[in-house]
Scaffold this motif. Sequence first.
Motif, PDB file in Angstrom:
ATOM      1  N   TYR A 446       0.909  -1.279   0.132  1.00  0.00           N
ATOM      2  CA  TYR A 446       0.029  -0.237   0.272  1.00  0.00           C
ATOM      3  C   TYR A 446       1.136   1.063   0.148  1.00  0.00           C
ATOM      4  O   TYR A 446       2.320   1.612   0.296  1.00  0.00           O
ATOM      5  CB  TYR A 446      -0.994   0.023   1.441  1.00  0.00           C
ATOM      6  N   TYR A 457      -4.760   7.003  -0.775  1.00  0.00           N
ATOM      7  CA  TYR A 457      -4.066   5.426  -0.460  1.00  0.00           C
ATOM      8  C   TYR A 457      -4.926   4.412  -1.549  1.00  0.00           C
ATOM      9  O   TYR A 457      -5.668   4.498  -1.754  1.00  0.00           O
ATOM     10  CB  TYR A 457      -5.661   5.427   0.914  1.00  0.00           C
ATOM     11  N   THR A 458      -3.976   3.626  -1.880  1.00  0.00           N
ATOM     12  CA  THR A 458      -3.717   2.828  -2.699  1.00  0.00           C
ATOM     13  C   THR A 458      -2.961   1.344  -1.505  1.00  0.00           C
ATOM     14  O   THR A 458      -2.267   1.559  -0.547  1.00  0.00           O
ATOM     15  CB  THR A 458      -3.134   3.139  -3.618  1.00  0.00           C
ATOM     16  N   GLU A 459      -4.011   0.489  -2.328  1.00  0.00           N
ATOM     17  CA  GLU A 459      -3.928  -0.681  -1.791  1.00  0.00           C
ATOM     18  C   GLU A 459      -4.119  -2.158  -2.582  1.00  0.00           C
ATOM     19  O   GLU A 459      -4.832  -2.022  -3.426  1.00  0.00           O
ATOM     20  CB  GLU A 459      -4.549  -1.026  -0.358  1.00  0.00           C
ATOM     21  N   THR A 460      -3.050  -2.543  -3.075  1.00  0.00           N
ATOM     22  CA  THR A 460      -2.719  -4.106  -3.189  1.00  0.00           C
ATOM     23  C   THR A 460      -2.766  -5.085  -2.485  1.00  0.00           C
ATOM     24  O   THR A 460      -1.942  -5.644  -2.132  1.00  0.00           O
ATOM     25  CB  THR A 460      -1.743  -3.783  -4.776  1.00  0.00           C
ATOM     26  N   TYR A 465      -7.443  -4.548  -5.912  1.00  0.00           N
ATOM     27  CA  TYR A 465      -6.602  -3.740  -6.224  1.00  0.00           C
ATOM     28  C   TYR A 465      -7.825  -2.520  -5.308  1.00  0.00           C
ATOM     29  O   TYR A 465      -8.946  -2.294  -6.072  1.00  0.00           O
ATOM     30  CB  TYR A 465      -6.007  -3.332  -7.127  1.00  0.00           C
ATOM     31  N   TYR A 467      -8.343   1.894  -4.562  1.00  0.00           N
ATOM     32  CA  TYR A 467      -7.753   2.780  -4.257  1.00  0.00           C
ATOM     33  C   TYR A 467      -8.806   4.420  -3.776  1.00  0.00           C
ATOM     34  O   TYR A 467     -10.077   4.367  -4.332  1.00  0.00           O
ATOM     35  CB  TYR A 467      -7.830   3.730  -5.647  1.00  0.00           C
ATOM     36  N   SER A 469      -9.088   8.579  -3.079  1.00  0.00           N
ATOM     37  CA  SER A 469      -8.712   9.556  -2.424  1.00  0.00           C
ATOM     38  C   SER A 469      -9.808  10.669  -1.974  1.00  0.00           C
ATOM     39  O   SER A 469     -10.672  10.963  -2.516  1.00  0.00           O
ATOM     40  CB  SER A 469      -7.892  10.230  -3.820  1.00  0.00           C
ATOM     41  N   GLU A 485      -6.108  -3.903 -12.048  1.00  0.00           N
ATOM     42  CA  GLU A 485      -5.190  -2.780 -11.381  1.00  0.00           C
ATOM     43  C   GLU A 485      -3.825  -2.328 -12.549  1.00  0.00           C
ATOM     44  O   GLU A 485      -3.816  -1.300 -12.591  1.00  0.00           O
ATOM     45  CB  GLU A 485      -3.970  -2.918 -10.868  1.00  0.00           C
ATOM     46  N   LYS A 489      -4.736   1.460 -13.570  1.00  0.00           N
ATOM     47  CA  LYS A 489      -3.558   2.975 -13.637  1.00  0.00           C
ATOM     48  C   LYS A 489      -3.937   3.797 -14.632  1.00  0.00           C
ATOM     49  O   LYS A 489      -3.242   4.670 -14.835  1.00  0.00           O
ATOM     50  CB  LYS A 489      -1.981   1.858 -12.937  1.00  0.00           C
TER      51      LYS A 489
END
Length: 503
Positions: A446, A457-460, A465, A467, A469, A485, A489
Amino acid sequence: MTFGKKLQSLRKEKGLSQDALANQLYVTRQSVSQWENDRTMPSVDLLIKISEIFDTTVDALLGKPETESIPQPMAQAKTLTDKKSIKTAMRYEYSTAVIVLVSMALLFLGMYAVMMFFENNMFSFTPEVLARFSDSIFNVWEIILPAVLCAAAGGVLTIISFVHTRKAVEFGKKHACTLNFFYDHLVIAEEGAEPLSLFYTNIKELVETDGYFIFKMQNKARFCVDKSELENPEELSKLLKSAKNYLDRRLSKTPTGMGKVKRCAVRVSRDFFFTASFFTPFYITLIFGLVTTILTENQFVRFTVFIIPFLVVLAATVLGVVFTVRKIKAKRMIIAGGAAIVIFVVMNFAIYNASVIYNFQHDRVTPEQFVTYMEEHGLTVEDTIKGREELYISKCYTAKPKDNSFEITYLEFDEYSQNYGLFSARETAGRFLNEIRSQPRLTTRYTSQDLAFNMFYTETTNNHYAYVSLNEYSVIYINASPEAEPEIKNVLKDFELSKPYVF
């Protein structure tokens, strides 16, 4: 008494035979016998060795009369007795400390002024503005109190220095002395009193300034000597440096020929910029926090505030180089300024290349901007506000690709609700985060940045996946499969609005 007789007498007193003495000198016994019978003389090297064996001098061996030599001082000077000269000599004591403390106080006040401007778009100190500011994410007393304490410390040091200077003036007027400087001790001669001899190590402090030597005694007495009265002050300076209690308060190790005004200006600028450089990294950190919270839309002001620390440390480094070239002690300016520049560059690299901080929107994302951008990138945008239960929500859009492999949800909150919409946006972003973090996973990667009402915050994981903001009143939320993902992106890679400042 001849040399031979003297040598024979010393040998017998020490209980040495001719063979024993010959062995110590690495010569034959016959050589020693010839010396004692005054038939030959040893060489100069052997004379020195013989004198060392018998603990005497070469002159004594040769029968020359010994004369007692009276040591002469290497330098002599009278102590200062007039008020003006003593005050000038004592200025070194408090100048640096006061400059540093006052500089810190000014820097703290400068930080407060910057924060006030960003919070209120004005420089104002009215009770209403102070009340607003105290309720913000910054605490005014965290800035004002250190500034007041630094200024107060500077004032206390100034008062202490005035007291010391006054005592030095009174002592100097009453005790006109002549100081005789020897290689290992100092003799203080005062008319009508016995000379006082002190080893340099027994003096409390030996201080050297640009134009004076100040000797602080254990009884708090101070003797001030003008360097111009000494024939060779450089030699005395070299001698005093060997003492552990020596303090060098000179601007330059070699005479510069600067006048008092110029010397004062150089000292003030040197100490101020050193303090500013030392303090600048903390100032830069504060600026980064300020410009990313979007408290003003004036890009020029943001750029100006951001670039000020860099200009300060650059000026400190350049001045440090100039001073050093001119033999003025300023290496600490170069070190402090250079270190601050390195920190500045590293943080810039992190911001614009490593995407540590500025990897999320810096300005509000309006509904029109979201819809236009998503449609330009081939996504279908639908109005999905119906059924949303968030408080003070005004608009909601969902963007999907043609294969419906993921959704990008946009929520806009009411900005005309006395900040209730702002807090509702923050609460909604927090709820999305909790939903993401509560999902099962085996692995997690993340990236996170939280600056009040700007959050990213991003988390994989192996399962999803995500996201999230937050940009003031707008929230963007994505929760998709990890396979989506790369495509997400690719869609968001150009989703950037104007930065607070542009290089």
